[in-house]
Design a protein around this motif. Structure first.
Motif, PDB file in Angstrom:
ATOM      1  N   THR A  59       0.611  25.583  14.082  1.00  0.00           N
ATOM      2  CA  THR A  59       1.733  25.047  13.303  1.00  0.00           C
ATOM      3  C   THR A  59       1.623  25.528  11.861  1.00  0.00           C
ATOM      4  OG1 THR A  59       1.555  23.048  14.632  1.00  0.00           O
ATOM      5  CG2 THR A  59       2.963  22.920  12.695  1.00  0.00           C
ATOM      6  N   PRO A  60       2.729  25.996  11.290  1.00  0.00           N
ATOM      7  CA  PRO A  60       2.656  26.419   9.886  1.00  0.00           C
ATOM      8  C   PRO A  60       2.268  25.247   8.984  1.00  0.00           C
ATOM      9  CG  PRO A  60       4.701  27.162  10.887  1.00  0.00           C
ATOM     10  CD  PRO A  60       4.055  26.223  11.855  1.00  0.00           C
ATOM     11  N   ILE A  61       1.414  25.556   8.031  1.00  0.00           N
ATOM     12  CA  ILE A  61       1.033  24.555   7.022  1.00  0.00           C
ATOM     13  C   ILE A  61       1.782  24.926   5.752  1.00  0.00           C
ATOM     14  CG2 ILE A  61      -0.864  23.793   5.544  1.00  0.00           C
ATOM     15  CD1 ILE A  61      -2.714  24.157   7.911  1.00  0.00           C
ATOM     16  N   PHE A  62       2.328  23.954   5.105  1.00  0.00           N
ATOM     17  CA  PHE A  62       3.164  24.259   3.946  1.00  0.00           C
ATOM     18  C   PHE A  62       2.464  23.942   2.634  1.00  0.00           C
ATOM     19  CE2 PHE A  62       5.676  23.715   7.644  1.00  0.00           C
ATOM     20  CZ  PHE A  62       6.601  24.723   7.588  1.00  0.00           C
ATOM     21  N   GLY A  63       1.189  23.697   2.726  1.00  0.00           N
ATOM     22  CA  GLY A  63       0.424  23.536   1.494  1.00  0.00           C
ATOM     23  C   GLY A  63       0.381  22.123   0.974  1.00  0.00           C
ATOM     24  N   GLY A  64       1.361  21.342   1.270  1.00  0.00           N
ATOM     25  CA  GLY A  64       1.363  19.976   0.769  1.00  0.00           C
ATOM     26  C   GLY A  64       1.034  18.986   1.871  1.00  0.00           C
ATOM     27  N   THR A  65       1.467  17.759   1.657  1.00  0.00           N
ATOM     28  CA  THR A  65       1.149  16.709   2.616  1.00  0.00           C
ATOM     29  C   THR A  65       2.422  16.110   3.226  1.00  0.00           C
ATOM     30  OG1 THR A  65       1.193  15.100   0.831  1.00  0.00           O
ATOM     31  CG2 THR A  65      -0.940  16.029   1.386  1.00  0.00           C
ATOM     32  N   LYS A  66       3.566  16.686   2.880  1.00  0.00           N
ATOM     33  CA  LYS A  66       4.820  16.014   3.208  1.00  0.00           C
ATOM     34  C   LYS A  66       5.188  16.046   4.685  1.00  0.00           C
ATOM     35  CE  LYS A  66       7.851  19.946   2.312  1.00  0.00           C
ATOM     36  NZ  LYS A  66       9.135  20.346   1.760  1.00  0.00           N
ATOM     37  N   HIS A  67       4.633  16.987   5.426  1.00  0.00           N
ATOM     38  CA  HIS A  67       5.120  17.140   6.793  1.00  0.00           C
ATOM     39  C   HIS A  67       4.582  16.134   7.794  1.00  0.00           C
ATOM     40  CE1 HIS A  67       6.481  20.983   5.133  1.00  0.00           C
ATOM     41  NE2 HIS A  67       7.521  20.669   5.863  1.00  0.00           N
ATOM     42  N   TRP A  68       3.583  15.376   7.407  1.00  0.00           N
ATOM     43  CA  TRP A  68       3.117  14.324   8.328  1.00  0.00           C
ATOM     44  C   TRP A  68       3.271  12.941   7.698  1.00  0.00           C
ATOM     45  CZ3 TRP A  68      -0.163  17.940   6.097  1.00  0.00           C
ATOM     46  CH2 TRP A  68      -1.129  17.469   5.221  1.00  0.00           C
ATOM     47  N   LEU A  69       4.149  12.833   6.708  1.00  0.00           N
ATOM     48  CA  LEU A  69       4.369  11.529   6.081  1.00  0.00           C
ATOM     49  C   LEU A  69       4.857  10.457   7.060  1.00  0.00           C
ATOM     50  CD1 LEU A  69       5.839  12.444   2.581  1.00  0.00           C
ATOM     51  CD2 LEU A  69       3.548  11.664   3.140  1.00  0.00           C
ATOM     52  N   PRO A  70       5.662  10.804   8.095  1.00  0.00           N
ATOM     53  CA  PRO A  70       6.035   9.749   9.036  1.00  0.00           C
ATOM     54  C   PRO A  70       4.810   9.045   9.631  1.00  0.00           C
ATOM     55  CG  PRO A  70       7.414  11.662   9.399  1.00  0.00           C
ATOM     56  CD  PRO A  70       6.368  12.069   8.393  1.00  0.00           C
ATOM     57  N   GLY A  71       3.746   9.802   9.837  1.00  0.00           N
ATOM     58  CA  GLY A  71       2.520   9.194  10.366  1.00  0.00           C
ATOM     59  C   GLY A  71       1.852   8.285   9.346  1.00  0.00           C
ATOM     60  N   VAL A  72       1.941   8.670   8.077  1.00  0.00           N
ATOM     61  CA  VAL A  72       1.288   7.875   7.021  1.00  0.00           C
ATOM     62  C   VAL A  72       1.947   6.494   6.917  1.00  0.00           C
ATOM     63  CG1 VAL A  72       0.698   7.805   4.565  1.00  0.00           C
ATOM     64  CG2 VAL A  72       0.616   9.975   5.796  1.00  0.00           C
ATOM     65  N   ALA A  73       3.263   6.456   7.113  1.00  0.00           N
ATOM     66  CA  ALA A  73       3.959   5.168   7.033  1.00  0.00           C
ATOM     67  C   ALA A  73       3.387   4.189   8.072  1.00  0.00           C
ATOM     68  CB  ALA A  73       5.453   5.375   7.255  1.00  0.00           C
ATOM     69  N   PHE A  74       3.119   4.687   9.269  1.00  0.00           N
ATOM     70  CA  PHE A  74       2.547   3.811  10.302  1.00  0.00           C
ATOM     71  C   PHE A  74       1.070   3.511  10.022  1.00  0.00           C
ATOM     72  CE2 PHE A  74       6.311   5.418  12.360  1.00  0.00           C
ATOM     73  CZ  PHE A  74       6.793   4.287  12.994  1.00  0.00           C
ATOM     74  N   LEU A  75       0.416   4.477   9.388  1.00  0.00           N
ATOM     75  CA  LEU A  75      -0.999   4.257   9.020  1.00  0.00           C
ATOM     76  C   LEU A  75      -1.116   3.035   8.106  1.00  0.00           C
ATOM     77  CD1 LEU A  75      -3.826   5.622   9.346  1.00  0.00           C
ATOM     78  CD2 LEU A  75      -3.393   6.740   7.162  1.00  0.00           C
ATOM     79  N   ALA A 107       0.840  -1.204   0.000  1.00  0.00           N
ATOM     80  CA  ALA A 107       0.000   0.000   0.000  1.00  0.00           C
ATOM     81  C   ALA A 107       0.872   1.249   0.000  1.00  0.00           C
ATOM     82  CB  ALA A 107      -0.919  -0.011   1.218  1.00  0.00           C
ATOM     83  N   TRP A 108       1.940   1.220   0.778  1.00  0.00           N
ATOM     84  CA  TRP A 108       2.853   2.367   0.841  1.00  0.00           C
ATOM     85  C   TRP A 108       3.462   2.656  -0.532  1.00  0.00           C
ATOM     86  CZ3 TRP A 108       4.188   6.334   3.776  1.00  0.00           C
ATOM     87  CH2 TRP A 108       5.400   6.967   3.539  1.00  0.00           C
ATOM     88  N   MET A 109       3.731   1.592  -1.281  1.00  0.00           N
ATOM     89  CA  MET A 109       4.365   1.769  -2.596  1.00  0.00           C
ATOM     90  C   MET A 109       3.444   2.517  -3.569  1.00  0.00           C
ATOM     91  SD  MET A 109       5.986  -2.026  -2.962  1.00  0.00           S
ATOM     92  CE  MET A 109       6.826  -1.892  -4.533  1.00  0.00           C
ATOM     93  N   PHE A 110       2.143   2.439  -3.318  1.00  0.00           N
ATOM     94  CA  PHE A 110       1.202   3.026  -4.270  1.00  0.00           C
ATOM     95  C   PHE A 110       0.439   4.212  -3.677  1.00  0.00           C
ATOM     96  CE2 PHE A 110       1.484  -1.496  -5.760  1.00  0.00           C
ATOM     97  CZ  PHE A 110       2.309  -1.206  -6.849  1.00  0.00           C
ATOM     98  N   LEU A 111       1.168   5.089  -3.049  1.00  0.00           N
ATOM     99  CA  LEU A 111       0.588   6.354  -2.591  1.00  0.00           C
ATOM    100  C   LEU A 111       1.174   7.460  -3.474  1.00  0.00           C
ATOM    101  CD1 LEU A 111       0.894   6.029   1.309  1.00  0.00           C
ATOM    102  CD2 LEU A 111      -1.004   5.369  -0.159  1.00  0.00           C
ATOM    103  N   PRO A 112       0.364   8.089  -4.307  1.00  0.00           N
ATOM    104  CA  PRO A 112       0.920   9.041  -5.283  1.00  0.00           C
ATOM    105  C   PRO A 112       1.765  10.158  -4.669  1.00  0.00           C
ATOM    106  CG  PRO A 112      -1.346   8.535  -5.818  1.00  0.00           C
ATOM    107  CD  PRO A 112      -1.077   7.894  -4.493  1.00  0.00           C
ATOM    108  N   HIS A 113       1.323  10.715  -3.550  1.00  0.00           N
ATOM    109  CA  HIS A 113       2.092  11.831  -2.972  1.00  0.00           C
ATOM    110  C   HIS A 113       3.439  11.354  -2.440  1.00  0.00           C
ATOM    111  CE1 HIS A 113      -0.677  15.470  -2.591  1.00  0.00           C
ATOM    112  NE2 HIS A 113      -1.306  14.612  -3.377  1.00  0.00           N
TER     113      HIS A 113
END
Lengths: 626, 301
Positions: free
Chosen positions: A395-411, A160-166
């Motif tokens: 918390t500043p938002i940077f417009g993308g999704t990259k700043h919480w990617l560590p959480g997505v890996a565990f998701l 599933a991780w391999m097929f996340l477009p972002h």
């Protein structure tokens, strides 16, 4: 006890990582966003420190050498950029300043180094360390799943991780967000291996200390990757206090709770001891000025400026930012089936937790195959806290999704758990209808179901991978969601990449281009990689530029107007779009009116045998190549 | 052993089924996106039928892939539609695609023609025909008398350059005049009148034709609203010296307000705008006003 990893598991993990690496290498047609341009420059400059290291090691470790080579981009740890630079020096195919004298200006101090192996483009060489580490993350996820859940959970999570477009898009970049995701995951894995329940730790001290030391070193390296890693100990402490508080506050013979500091797992001590040490050793800027530079570093990120985020038609520019932002953005930018599986996984975990608390464990039909009862909580906190950090309204938002990617890996581990529900449903059907499927038929059905959930995700990942950071899932309208719901479109200056072929074909010689949000160092790399004609010059001046590449950001619409007015063109000459949504408009200055005709100047004929001097610009091959 | 519940089986099976549906949606969204030949065909239709005074818009408005093929025509490239502004055109071409394929015209508009291709539709609409634009204050910015009313004196702004009135030297934001700004969802052509501390900014059009309806729009720019600085801003409109509109724009207001003010009698009227704020930081006020008249034989008012 953990389920244990066999050699075959490592092989499968390595194969998955290799597959991912091949996928990344085959899809390198991704532009250079702003930050990557800065890190290219940093990687290049830092790489000259290796020359000092080889020629004169004592000089290399002097303050002068460190300040000279590591002056640029001091607000981020040096380690990833040192790796980018090293890989560039080893594998990059640099231009030859003798054969191509014009290329000198594309390099630091106008001196391109000699290629060593020279086997790949310069940008790919810069990206290579991140590509490798990000591929290894797939293996980490798989092995974590095997170790603490089951092979199926690990495999589904990794796939599933391999097929996340972002994440796939970010995995290509010579940046820090994916590497720190990999490092966070590695630290968590090592920590958890080093922190089984107390009884087990006591039984196997050597193993515990081995993993504790590894966790400490890995945390130091992750801090040297990006500052997200500073939050890791907090996650572990929260988990430990919730799940294992009995270890540090055991009851004595009288039933009173007494603190037992000796029971604190060695992993915490090693992280406390080795983490800062490794961090210090791997960031040369700290060697001579640790306090000042660390203060600067912390202050820089504690008071980071607010980037703007376009979210459901509202441009958020300052706090309070919507708490829902990271959660909703992930629900929109992770392929639909994976979102459904993660919800199923989280739901399963939550319902089982409730049932256990109510003493109704017997009601659990499909127990999660977790190694320890508190493993799920550990995974959940590691998934949640990176989201929660960005969800905090200040918390500043940077417009993308990259700043919480560590959480997505565990998701993704919850995705694996969610898929167990699908398997349970297949088994349930067989049971209810007394179907006589053999093992292979069941396996085939499970594989088919996995293919059914992963195929759309794979399609989403590869379709439009160049603009993968602008992907929204089909439940929200696909890429069209950007326009339909008023969401962020372009990332940070990378879409210029898709306009380069058009510019190369259409721009007149020596054309000047306002690259808008694309950084100068990204443009330099486009030249160096042969993606941009060398006579085309960047010119961030609306009045002087012949072309203006407007990267579609809501906050820049006023600038688009300024550019259009200055160029005298309201309609773009070229549009970069993804599935019908414009991401970048190229405005072209209409041909200037011809200069008023001048009276012909009659020059005297040159004396026989003497030719008049010619225009030197006409003589120079390639025109403006000086 | 406990049997798997039907609920669990249903949820478990729902996921692959939903994934199949999802994949169908995925393919649908991808295949319906127009490609270059679709945009070219749409542009060809528009070019062939083009008349002076026409306008091209898109449906949905953000799907502007055809725009490079429409060079030389008047094209609305803003992010969202503005049917009021579009109604100033004699006819409006609507290039529809994806969500906006085969669009419906707004109330009062007439469809003159419809061509539906496989992925792109081209409709030709006519705005309400019972009225005509008699006078646009923005187009006639040269007629305006702009001044700043200080506590003890009035300062006339007499330097007109590029449709902007300056009090003295050219300034990047201290002027009253034409500007293009992102306001309430789209970039608009407006009269810019930034508020000034302890000063009333005034713009007067002394001879606006009578006998019609004056449609006024006003609001803060996107940047002003998001900055949310300064203090609430007063926006007043006077007709022949009599206040006909008094509004207070909150610091974070994103709305593009509108009002219709009837002007009776055929004599020209004086229309005056006053902008003031006790805290003028980023108070980027913009407005437009148009006088509409009924066409002979109609009664649109």
């Amino acid at each position: 006890m953990t389920h244990g990893i066999r050699k075959a598991d490592i092989l499968v993990g390595a194969l998955l990582a290799a597959c991912y690496f091949v996928m990344l290498m085959l899809t390198l047609d991704i532009g250079f966003p702003r930050d990557e341009g800065f890190y290219f420059k940093a990687g290049e400059e830092y790489s000259y420190w290796y020359d000092d290291l080889v020629t004169s090691p004592s000089t290399a470790f002097s303050k002068k050498s460190i300040n000279k080579h590591f002056a640029y981009n001091p607000e981020h740890p040096a380690l990833p950029k040192m790796m980018f630079g090293l890989s560039w020096r080893l594998f990059g195919k640099m231009h030859d300043p003798v054969k191509e004298p014009w290329s000198k200006v594309w390099y630091h101090k106008t001196k391109p180094p000699k290629p060593i192996f020279g086997i790949m483009s310069e940008s790919t060489a810069m990206r290579l360390p991140a590509l490798i580490l990000n591929s290894l993350l797939v293996m980490f996820i798989f092995l974590f799943g095997v170790d603490f859940f089951s092979r199926r959970v690990g495999f589904v999570a990794a796939a599933a991780w391999m097929f996340l477009p972002h994440t796939f898009w970010h995995s290509h970049l010579a940046c820090f967000d994916m590497p720190v995701t990999a490092m966070w995951f590695l630290v968590a894995w090592l920590f958890l291996k080093a922190t089984p329940p107390l009884e087990e730790r006591r039984k196997n001290r050597a193993r515990t200390w081995k993993f504790a030391i590894a966790a400490g070193v890995a945390w130091g390296l992750s801090m040297s990757t990006k500052h997200n890693a500073w939050f890791i100990p907090a996650v572990f402490v929260i988990w430990y206090l919730i799940a294992r508080w009995d270890e540090v506050l055991p009851r004595d013979a009288n039933g009173r709770r007494r603190p037992a500091f000796g029971n604190i797992p060695p992993a915490f001590w090693m992280m406390l001891l080795l983490g800062p040490l490794v961090f210090y050793l791997t960031w040369p800027k700290l060697w001579f000025d640790p306090i000042d530079h660390l203060s600067f570093y912390i202050a820089r990120h504690a008071k980071h400026e607010f980037y703007w985020a376009y979210f459901f038609g509202t441009l958020h520019t300052k706090p309070p930012f919507p708490i829902s932002f990271p959660f909703v953005m992930s629900a929109m930018t992770i392929p639909g089936p994976i979102v459904l599986l993660s919800i199923a996984g989280l739901g399963t975990a939550f319902s089982q937790w409730i049932k256990r608390r109510q003493g109704r464990e017997w009601k659990i039909a499909v127990p999660i195959p977790a190694a320890y009862r508190d493993t799920i909580l550990f995974v959940f906190l590691n998934a949640l806290i990176p989201f929660a950090i960005i969800a905090a309204p200040s918390t500043p938002i940077f417009g993308g999704t990259k700043h919480w990617l560590p959480g997505v890996a565990f998701l993704m581990l919850f995705v694996g758990i969610g898929f167990d529900l699908v398997v349970a449903a297949i088994d349930g059907l067989r049971e209810r209808f007394r179907l006589r499927w053999g093992k292979s038929a069941r396996a085939a059905l499970v594989a088919l179901c996995l293919a059914v959930v992963l195929t759309p995700a794979a399609f989403d990942t590869f379709h439009g991978h160049t603009n993968g950071s602008t992907y929204y899932n089909a439940f929200f309208g696909g890429f069209g969601a950007m326009g339909r719901h008023g969401m962020q479109r372009e990332f940070w200056g990378n879409t210029a990449f898709s306009a380069l072929p058009w510019l190369n074909r259409n721009a007149p010689k020596n054309a000047q281009v306002h690259f808008h949000d694309t950084a100068w160092d990204s443009v330099r790399m486009y030249w160096r990689d042969g993606l941009l004609r060398r006579d085309i010059k960047p010119r961030w001046d609306y009045q002087k530029a012949d072309y203006f590449l407007f990267h579609w950001h809501k906050e820049f619409l006023d600038r688009e107007e300024t550019g259009r007015t200055a160029l005298g063109s309201d309609i773009p000459a070229f549009v970069v779009e993804q599935d019908g949504v414009p991401l970048l408009n190229v405005y072209e200055r209409p041909p200037r009116k011809p200069a008023p005709a001048r009276l012909p100047v009659v020059r005297p004929e040159p004396p026989p045998g003497k030719q008049p001097p010619r225009d030197r610009a006409e003589e120079a091959p390639g025109g403006n190549n000086r | 052993m406990r049997k798997t519940s039907w609920l669990l089986i249903s949820i478990g099976l729902l996921i692959p089924v939903a994934s199949i549906v999802y994949f169908g949606m995925d393919l649908f969204y991808v295949q319906r996106a127009p490609a270059a030949p679709d945009w070219q065909e749409a542009a060809r239709v528009v070019h062939e039928g083009w008349k002076e005074g026409d306008l091209v818009v898109f449906s949905p408005q953000w799907a502007q892939g055809a725009s490079p093929l429409l060079k030389g025509l008047k094209v609305d490239t803003a992010e969202n539609p503005d049917w009021y502004e579009a109604s100033k055109a004699s006819r409006v071409w609507v290039i529809g695609s994806m969500d906006g394929f085969d669009p419906e015209p707004p109330d009062g508009w007439k469809t003159l023609s419809e061509i539906a291709g496989s992925k792109v539709s081209v409709d030709l609409w006519q705005p309400p025909s019972g009225r005509e634009l008699a006078y646009s204050l923005l187009d006639n910015i040269d007629d305006a008398v702009v001044s700043r009313i200080h506590p003890k004196r009035r300062e006339i702004c007499s330097n007109l350059k590029d449709s902007r009135w300056y009090c003295g030297k050219v300034h990047s934001w201290l002027f009253v005049g034409h500007s293009r700004k992102d306001i309430a969802g789209r970039v608009r052509d407006v009269v810019w009148a930034h508020a000034i501390d302890r000063t009333v900014v005034e713009a007067v059009w002394p001879k606006v034709p009578g006998d019609g309806t004056l449609t006024v729009h006003w609001g803060l720019t996107q940047r002003a609203a998001e900055a949310a600085e300064g203090k609430p801003t007063s926006f007043k409109v006077f007709l022949n010296g009599k206040a006909v509109l008094e509004d207070t724009l909150e610091v974070d207001e994103h709305t593009w307000h509108t009002i219709d003010i009837p002007i009776k009698g055929t004599e020209p009227s004086e229309v005056k705008f006053q902008i003031s704020s006790p805290g003028a930081q980023s108070r980027q006020v913009c407005f437009t006003a148009d006088l509409w008249r009924s066409k002979a034989g109609t009664d649109f008012l």
